[in-house]
Design a protein around this motif. Sequence first.
Motif, PDB file in Angstrom:
ATOM      1  N   GLY A   1     -37.002   7.901 -21.178  1.00 47.45           N
ATOM      2  CA  GLY A   1     -36.134   8.520 -22.172  1.00 47.45           C
ATOM      3  C   GLY A   1     -34.665   8.364 -21.844  1.00 47.45           C
ATOM      4  O   GLY A   1     -33.874   9.300 -22.004  1.00 47.45           O
ATOM      5  N   GLN A   2     -34.275   7.169 -21.391  1.00 47.64           N
ATOM      6  CA  GLN A   2     -32.899   6.943 -20.953  1.00 47.64           C
ATOM      7  C   GLN A   2     -32.291   5.729 -21.647  1.00 47.64           C
ATOM      8  O   GLN A   2     -32.964   4.711 -21.834  1.00 47.64           O
ATOM      9  CB  GLN A   2     -32.843   6.711 -19.442  1.00 47.64           C
ATOM     10  CG  GLN A   2     -33.046   7.954 -18.602  1.00 47.64           C
ATOM     11  CD  GLN A   2     -32.985   7.655 -17.118  1.00 47.64           C
ATOM     12  OE1 GLN A   2     -32.964   6.489 -16.720  1.00 47.64           O
ATOM     13  NE2 GLN A   2     -32.972   8.684 -16.298  1.00 47.64           N
ATOM     14  N   TRP A   3     -31.009   5.872 -21.983  1.00 49.95           N
ATOM     15  CA  TRP A   3     -30.231   4.738 -22.455  1.00 49.95           C
ATOM     16  C   TRP A   3     -29.642   4.009 -21.257  1.00 49.95           C
ATOM     17  O   TRP A   3     -29.171   4.637 -20.314  1.00 49.95           O
ATOM     18  CB  TRP A   3     -29.109   5.197 -23.376  1.00 49.95           C
ATOM     19  CG  TRP A   3     -29.591   5.682 -24.715  1.00 49.95           C
ATOM     20  CD1 TRP A   3     -29.747   6.968 -25.118  1.00 49.95           C
ATOM     21  CD2 TRP A   3     -29.965   4.862 -25.823  1.00 49.95           C
ATOM     22  NE1 TRP A   3     -30.207   7.009 -26.409  1.00 49.95           N
ATOM     23  CE2 TRP A   3     -30.353   5.728 -26.875  1.00 49.95           C
ATOM     24  CE3 TRP A   3     -30.027   3.484 -26.040  1.00 49.95           C
ATOM     25  CZ2 TRP A   3     -30.781   5.263 -28.116  1.00 49.95           C
ATOM     26  CZ3 TRP A   3     -30.453   3.022 -27.268  1.00 49.95           C
ATOM     27  CH2 TRP A   3     -30.815   3.896 -28.289  1.00 49.95           C
ATOM     28  N   ARG A   4     -29.659   2.673 -21.324  1.00 55.16           N
ATOM     29  CA  ARG A   4     -29.088   1.864 -20.257  1.00 55.16           C
ATOM     30  C   ARG A   4     -28.095   0.857 -20.825  1.00 55.16           C
ATOM     31  O   ARG A   4     -28.399   0.152 -21.783  1.00 55.16           O
ATOM     32  CB  ARG A   4     -30.190   1.095 -19.511  1.00 55.16           C
ATOM     33  CG  ARG A   4     -30.957   1.933 -18.510  1.00 55.16           C
ATOM     34  CD  ARG A   4     -31.847   1.044 -17.635  1.00 55.16           C
ATOM     35  NE  ARG A   4     -32.395   1.796 -16.528  1.00 55.16           N
ATOM     36  CZ  ARG A   4     -33.530   2.466 -16.580  1.00 55.16           C
ATOM     37  NH1 ARG A   4     -34.233   2.473 -17.695  1.00 55.16           N
ATOM     38  NH2 ARG A   4     -33.965   3.146 -15.526  1.00 55.16           N
ATOM     39  N   VAL A   5     -26.930   0.792 -20.184  1.00 60.52           N
ATOM     40  CA  VAL A   5     -25.953  -0.255 -20.492  1.00 60.52           C
ATOM     41  C   VAL A   5     -26.170  -1.350 -19.459  1.00 60.52           C
ATOM     42  O   VAL A   5     -26.130  -1.082 -18.250  1.00 60.52           O
ATOM     43  CB  VAL A   5     -24.519   0.287 -20.421  1.00 60.52           C
ATOM     44  CG1 VAL A   5     -23.529  -0.796 -20.799  1.00 60.52           C
ATOM     45  CG2 VAL A   5     -24.361   1.493 -21.332  1.00 60.52           C
ATOM     46  N   VAL A   6     -26.413  -2.591 -19.922  1.00 61.26           N
ATOM     47  CA  VAL A   6     -26.855  -3.632 -18.995  1.00 61.26           C
ATOM     48  C   VAL A   6     -25.938  -4.850 -18.933  1.00 61.26           C
ATOM     49  O   VAL A   6     -26.116  -5.706 -18.065  1.00 61.26           O
ATOM     50  CB  VAL A   6     -28.294  -4.100 -19.355  1.00 61.26           C
ATOM     51  CG1 VAL A   6     -29.284  -2.965 -19.165  1.00 61.26           C
ATOM     52  CG2 VAL A   6     -28.361  -4.634 -20.784  1.00 61.26           C
ATOM     53  N   ASP A   7     -24.965  -4.959 -19.834  1.00 64.81           N
ATOM     54  CA  ASP A   7     -24.085  -6.133 -19.795  1.00 64.81           C
ATOM     55  C   ASP A   7     -22.835  -5.812 -18.990  1.00 64.81           C
ATOM     56  O   ASP A   7     -22.418  -4.649 -18.862  1.00 64.81           O
ATOM     57  CB  ASP A   7     -23.703  -6.577 -21.213  1.00 64.81           C
ATOM     58  CG  ASP A   7     -22.868  -5.530 -21.936  1.00 64.81           C
ATOM     59  OD1 ASP A   7     -21.674  -5.784 -22.201  1.00 64.81           O
ATOM     60  OD2 ASP A   7     -23.402  -4.421 -22.212  1.00 64.81           O
ATOM     61  N   HIS A   8     -22.231  -6.848 -18.422  1.00 67.13           N
ATOM     62  CA  HIS A   8     -21.087  -6.685 -17.522  1.00 67.13           C
ATOM     63  C   HIS A   8     -19.917  -6.007 -18.211  1.00 67.13           C
ATOM     64  O   HIS A   8     -19.314  -5.069 -17.667  1.00 67.13           O
ATOM     65  CB  HIS A   8     -20.677  -8.062 -16.994  1.00 67.13           C
ATOM     66  CG  HIS A   8     -19.718  -8.029 -15.841  1.00 67.13           C
ATOM     67  ND1 HIS A   8     -18.375  -7.783 -15.996  1.00 67.13           N
ATOM     68  CD2 HIS A   8     -19.918  -8.201 -14.497  1.00 67.13           C
ATOM     69  CE1 HIS A   8     -17.784  -7.823 -14.815  1.00 67.13           C
ATOM     70  NE2 HIS A   8     -18.688  -8.062 -13.882  1.00 67.13           N
ATOM     71  N   GLN A   9     -19.599  -6.449 -19.434  1.00 61.48           N
ATOM     72  CA  GLN A   9     -18.460  -5.872 -20.151  1.00 61.48           C
ATOM     73  C   GLN A   9     -18.718  -4.407 -20.486  1.00 61.48           C
ATOM     74  O   GLN A   9     -17.835  -3.552 -20.333  1.00 61.48           O
ATOM     75  CB  GLN A   9     -18.197  -6.662 -21.433  1.00 61.48           C
ATOM     76  CG  GLN A   9     -16.977  -6.179 -22.208  1.00 61.48           C
ATOM     77  CD  GLN A   9     -16.692  -7.026 -23.442  1.00 61.48           C
ATOM     78  OE1 GLN A   9     -17.387  -8.010 -23.710  1.00 61.48           O
ATOM     79  NE2 GLN A   9     -15.684  -6.647 -24.202  1.00 61.48           N
ATOM     80  N   GLY A  10     -19.943  -4.095 -20.916  1.00 67.08           N
ATOM     81  CA  GLY A  10     -20.278  -2.724 -21.284  1.00 67.08           C
ATOM     82  C   GLY A  10     -20.275  -1.786 -20.087  1.00 67.08           C
ATOM     83  O   GLY A  10     -19.752  -0.669 -20.156  1.00 67.08           O
ATOM     84  N   VAL A  11     -20.854  -2.228 -18.974  1.00 66.60           N
ATOM     85  CA  VAL A  11     -20.866  -1.405 -17.762  1.00 66.60           C
ATOM     86  C   VAL A  11     -19.438  -1.162 -17.280  1.00 66.60           C
ATOM     87  O   VAL A  11     -19.079  -0.034 -16.916  1.00 66.60           O
ATOM     88  CB  VAL A  11     -21.715  -2.071 -16.654  1.00 66.60           C
ATOM     89  CG1 VAL A  11     -21.509  -1.375 -15.314  1.00 66.60           C
ATOM     90  CG2 VAL A  11     -23.192  -2.050 -17.037  1.00 66.60           C
ATOM     91  N   SER A  12     -18.615  -2.209 -17.284  1.00 66.49           N
ATOM     92  CA  SER A  12     -17.216  -2.054 -16.872  1.00 66.49           C
ATOM     93  C   SER A  12     -16.496  -1.042 -17.750  1.00 66.49           C
ATOM     94  O   SER A  12     -15.728  -0.204 -17.252  1.00 66.49           O
ATOM     95  CB  SER A  12     -16.493  -3.404 -16.924  1.00 66.49           C
ATOM     96  OG  SER A  12     -17.072  -4.338 -16.046  1.00 66.49           O
ATOM     97  N   ALA A  13     -16.740  -1.111 -19.052  1.00 63.53           N
ATOM     98  CA  ALA A  13     -16.072  -0.202 -19.986  1.00 63.53           C
ATOM     99  C   ALA A  13     -16.506   1.241 -19.755  1.00 63.53           C
ATOM    100  O   ALA A  13     -15.681   2.169 -19.784  1.00 63.53           O
ATOM    101  CB  ALA A  13     -16.373  -0.625 -21.422  1.00 63.53           C
ATOM    102  N   VAL A  14     -17.795   1.464 -19.517  1.00 64.18           N
ATOM    103  CA  VAL A  14     -18.299   2.817 -19.265  1.00 64.18           C
ATOM    104  C   VAL A  14     -17.685   3.391 -17.991  1.00 64.18           C
ATOM    105  O   VAL A  14     -17.214   4.537 -17.959  1.00 64.18           O
ATOM    106  CB  VAL A  14     -19.840   2.820 -19.174  1.00 64.18           C
ATOM    107  CG1 VAL A  14     -20.352   4.120 -18.580  1.00 64.18           C
ATOM    108  CG2 VAL A  14     -20.449   2.594 -20.557  1.00 64.18           C
ATOM    109  N   LEU A  15     -17.666   2.599 -16.928  1.00 64.75           N
ATOM    110  CA  LEU A  15     -17.153   3.087 -15.647  1.00 64.75           C
ATOM    111  C   LEU A  15     -15.639   3.301 -15.670  1.00 64.75           C
ATOM    112  O   LEU A  15     -15.112   4.073 -14.871  1.00 64.75           O
ATOM    113  CB  LEU A  15     -17.523   2.110 -14.526  1.00 64.75           C
ATOM    114  CG  LEU A  15     -19.024   1.905 -14.283  1.00 64.75           C
ATOM    115  CD1 LEU A  15     -19.248   0.955 -13.115  1.00 64.75           C
ATOM    116  CD2 LEU A  15     -19.737   3.229 -14.034  1.00 64.75           C
ATOM    117  N   ALA A  16     -14.955   2.618 -16.585  1.00 63.86           N
ATOM    118  CA  ALA A  16     -13.496   2.720 -16.655  1.00 63.86           C
ATOM    119  C   ALA A  16     -13.021   3.864 -17.554  1.00 63.86           C
ATOM    120  O   ALA A  16     -11.812   4.087 -17.675  1.00 63.86           O
ATOM    121  CB  ALA A  16     -12.903   1.399 -17.150  1.00 63.86           C
ATOM    122  N   ASP A  17     -13.956   4.596 -18.170  1.00 69.41           N
ATOM    123  CA  ASP A  17     -13.574   5.625 -19.142  1.00 69.41           C
ATOM    124  C   ASP A  17     -14.201   6.975 -18.774  1.00 69.41           C
ATOM    125  O   ASP A  17     -15.148   7.440 -19.414  1.00 69.41           O
ATOM    126  CB  ASP A  17     -14.036   5.189 -20.543  1.00 69.41           C
ATOM    127  CG  ASP A  17     -13.587   6.139 -21.636  1.00 69.41           C
ATOM    128  OD1 ASP A  17     -12.896   7.131 -21.323  1.00 69.41           O
ATOM    129  OD2 ASP A  17     -13.952   5.917 -22.813  1.00 69.41           O
TER     130      ASP A  17
END
Length: 374
Positions: free
Chosen positions: A8-24
């Motif tokens: 029951g979890q959402w996962r961000v798996v692409d490099h650009q998306g992961v970078s954006a999540v961690l930067a915000d």
Amino acid sequence: MTYDEAQGQWRVVDHQGVSAVLADPATYSSDLTPITPTQEDFETFRQGNFVGMDPPEHRKLRTLVSQAFTPRVVQGLEPRIEDVCARLLDGVADRDRFDLVDTLAYPLPIIVIAELLGISADDHRLFQEWAGTLFGGDQLGDSLDMADLERALEAIAPTVREMNGYVLDHIRRRRARPGDDLTSRLLAAEVDGTRLADEEIVGFVALLLVAGHITTTALLGNAVVTFDGHPGTFPALREDPGRLPDAVEEVLRWLPPFPELGRRTTRPVVLGGQEIPADTLLMAHLGAANRDPSRFTRPDVFDVARSPNPHLTFGHGIHFCFGAPLARLEARIALHMLMERFPTFTIPSYDDVTYQNPAVLVGVRHLPVAVTRP
């Protein structure tokens, strides 16, 4: 963006998306307490655990500790790291087989971090037990849901209680008799005109002591397993040690010790065309991002000469691992010394290799190796 039905979890798996999540951090919070189980003994630890904090609290603690881990300061530790490595390997000078984790990969980083904190490295077996309990994942079942996590927290609580008590005693001794170590500097430091309370420093020191060594332990074991699994790697690096830094970065990309980071949405967001409600647990998958074909050429090929190598293993943004320079230095020194001392270095049987629970940590628990000497 993917959805794991089982967990029951959402996962961000692409490099650009992961970078954006961690930067915000304003949108994707590191503070998971509103959506995860709590446990009394973890509350003391949490007060100084800046990994799970957002600004502005995060800045206060991060500013204090980052001064002790600048590249220049870390570089000054090189002679001591070399001495520790040499002494540990001298301990198996008469053996052609030994466990790399017990001999080197575990004790090296814990001795270094304990000395930085002014803690006796003689207790490193105790720290190893704590790390094994906290990061072994033995208390977790297969479901990894909130009920499973709650059971795990209850099982781990006695270890956290013991660790908190040990660290608090150390802090009180240093408050009475300050020394030239990181704990003493934390006690004396002021941020915005205030000093840290003992309870804040407990979680802070405990985090550095336990989490501060586990990545290097995993990195060293992962490097040897990966090099051994790619014939010719050890001879090539032995012939040209200057390639070792790039090789270490490729190991980090290939097998990130912590392949996922959890974040909590602070407001409804749209990711990958999906609307995610506020207070949803979102997993940023570093392992998948490190093999994103849009960011890496031939991502499923282990290439010790890969450069540049923009892997996300140490994170991104305000929570980028401040211990990264130390982990890299320890790994380079240890691997270089292994290659200097042993003309051949192999894993004789993978049946004898035991691994951590990959849901918590990607690494080996025991790694028996066979060596020859000049």
